[in-house]
Design an enzyme around this catalytic site. Sequence first.
Site, PDB file in Angstrom:
ATOM      1  N   ASP A 267      -2.029   1.883  -4.685  1.00 56.07           N
ATOM      2  CA  ASP A 267      -3.283   2.285  -4.059  1.00 56.07           C
ATOM      3  C   ASP A 267      -4.356   1.076  -4.609  1.00 56.07           C
ATOM      4  O   ASP A 267      -3.982   0.430  -5.506  1.00 56.07           O
ATOM      5  CB  ASP A 267      -3.647   3.375  -4.414  1.00 56.07           C
ATOM      6  CG  ASP A 267      -2.858   4.690  -3.610  1.00 56.07           C
ATOM      7  OD1 ASP A 267      -2.219   4.374  -2.614  1.00 56.07           O
ATOM      8  OD2 ASP A 267      -2.585   5.760  -4.128  1.00 56.07           O
TER       9      ASP A 267
ATOM     10  N   HIS B  54       0.719  -1.255  -0.052  1.00 54.61           N
ATOM     11  CA  HIS B  54      -0.160   0.012   0.018  1.00 54.61           C
ATOM     12  C   HIS B  54       0.842   1.211   0.017  1.00 54.61           C
ATOM     13  O   HIS B  54       0.289   2.395  -0.207  1.00 54.61           O
ATOM     14  CB  HIS B  54      -1.101  -0.112   1.159  1.00 54.61           C
ATOM     15  CG  HIS B  54      -2.293   0.687   0.779  1.00 54.61           C
ATOM     16  ND1 HIS B  54      -2.495   1.487   0.084  1.00 54.61           N
ATOM     17  CD2 HIS B  54      -3.563   0.284   1.134  1.00 54.61           C
ATOM     18  CE1 HIS B  54      -3.735   2.127   0.015  1.00 54.61           C
ATOM     19  NE2 HIS B  54      -4.380   0.988   0.482  1.00 54.61           N
TER      20      HIS B  54
END
Length: 548
Positions: free
Chosen positions: A525, A521
């Site tokens: 995204d 992450h």
Amino acid sequence: MAEIINMPRLSDTMEEGTVATWLKKVGDKISEGDILAEIETDKATMEFESFYEGTLLYIGIQEGETTKVDELLAIIGEEGEDISGLLNGGGNASKEAAAPEAKAEASAKTETTEASPAKEEAPAKAELPEGVIVVTMPRLSDTMEEGTVATWLKKEGDKVSEGDILAEIETDKATMEFESFQSGTLLYIGLQEGESAKVDSLLAIIGPAGTDVSGVADNFYASAAPVKKEEAPKQEAPKSAAKVEAPKQEAPKAATKPVATTSTNGRLFVSPLAKKIAEEKGINLSQVQGSGENGRIVKTDIENFVPAAAGASVGKFVPAGQEDFEDVTNSQMRKAIAKALTNSKFTAPHYYLSVEFDMENAIAFRTQFNSIPDTKISYNDIVVKACALALKQHPQVNSQWFADKMRLNNHVHIGVAVAVPDGLVVPVVKFANEQSLPQIGAAVRDLAGKAKNKKLTPAEMEGSTFTVSNLGMFGIDTFTSIINQPNSAILSVGNIVEKPVVKNGQIVVGNTMKLSLACDHRTVDGATGAQFLQTLKGYIENPVTMLV
């Protein structure tokens, strides 16, 4: 106390290295495991990580400059620490490279202070008998921290020429041949077969025949403080020589095909490590075909041994109500896998995106493609090619995370996870987007074969920008994987399953495949990962578009 970092030996044939890029600058805080620089070797450009914590006090080799292995590369210590004494002992190469650090060079004439264990080898060399060379445990991969001597191919007293193979060293990635860069007589062996030691620990001593090197070995132990500090190896040297004498006499035949493992007098040629593992596993050595010199049984033969057609394998017999267990020493590869995956799982914030693709067109495409003479591609080859093309459109998924930056790769090197007896290796298909399906198929088969035979080189396992892990051939429908850092993502590929599906409002028989994308992450995204999977879906469900 300051630690001296020397130019590492990042490949078995590396004699000098070039600093391609410094990822840290003087004054930066360094943590153990941080990537200090990218080093260009004779085989590849590799990341070099720090084994120390502190502040980067000095850089001895600037970007684009080249120096010999073991020359001063950098110094790490406490902020503000005086390193003038270390620079004075750093040699000509380090002094020349000190120009950008004028302040450090001005004080480089003070008397030499005691350096780190690795650096103290320099004064020790000055006291070596004439012609004597100390051979240390080499760093044969970029992540190697210690090595195990699998097999000695020379024994004490043997003549050694430059280029001769001294031993087979088991690293965290593979078992590799280690050749001598010096000529002379093998005077001393510091590690016996099956023993392990840290990189740069004493491995052997080479020099003129008859030279007394007992003092050299003792002094090296005292100053370098390696894993073992004992006289036993010297006392046992004659025994070790006796153990390997018979097969060693036939060393020139090492390249011949494996033959029977039993000599005319009924003796089995087997390495001590292989014998030990066979005893632990309860394997009858007379049933094992050796692949070493003159049919000598080596570690790999035991690990890959399959009992002759005895039906389904069964576990060890244990009487009812009796506890029983076996302790198996962790291999270098297993320890490296544990460290890398633990680091990835607890440093990279993983999240997972799961999809299910329609494989009807892919099945038809593969059938038609394989109808071409001498052509054979697998579903995994289709997935690798599709990923490579999709990554070109989504460079964020093809990225890497560093402490101070994110690297968006414009090239696509796809790692393909391969299971081997010791664990898992990830050979890399370079520039996968530029290769055709048959080329990818041939490359994957070649790399997988080398992996199973422990013939992969470090260069063939480095540089991946994305990874594919496929357990579909084992009947696994869906699973998730741990990211192979420094990649930002890994794709888990499941089995193709025939099942009822809805098409045009009708329930029909269809074929689907589930995939799961694990993403870091910090770089990828959720929306970015989802868009990548949409592009991947277009290629896999309509594979003819990959040919356009």
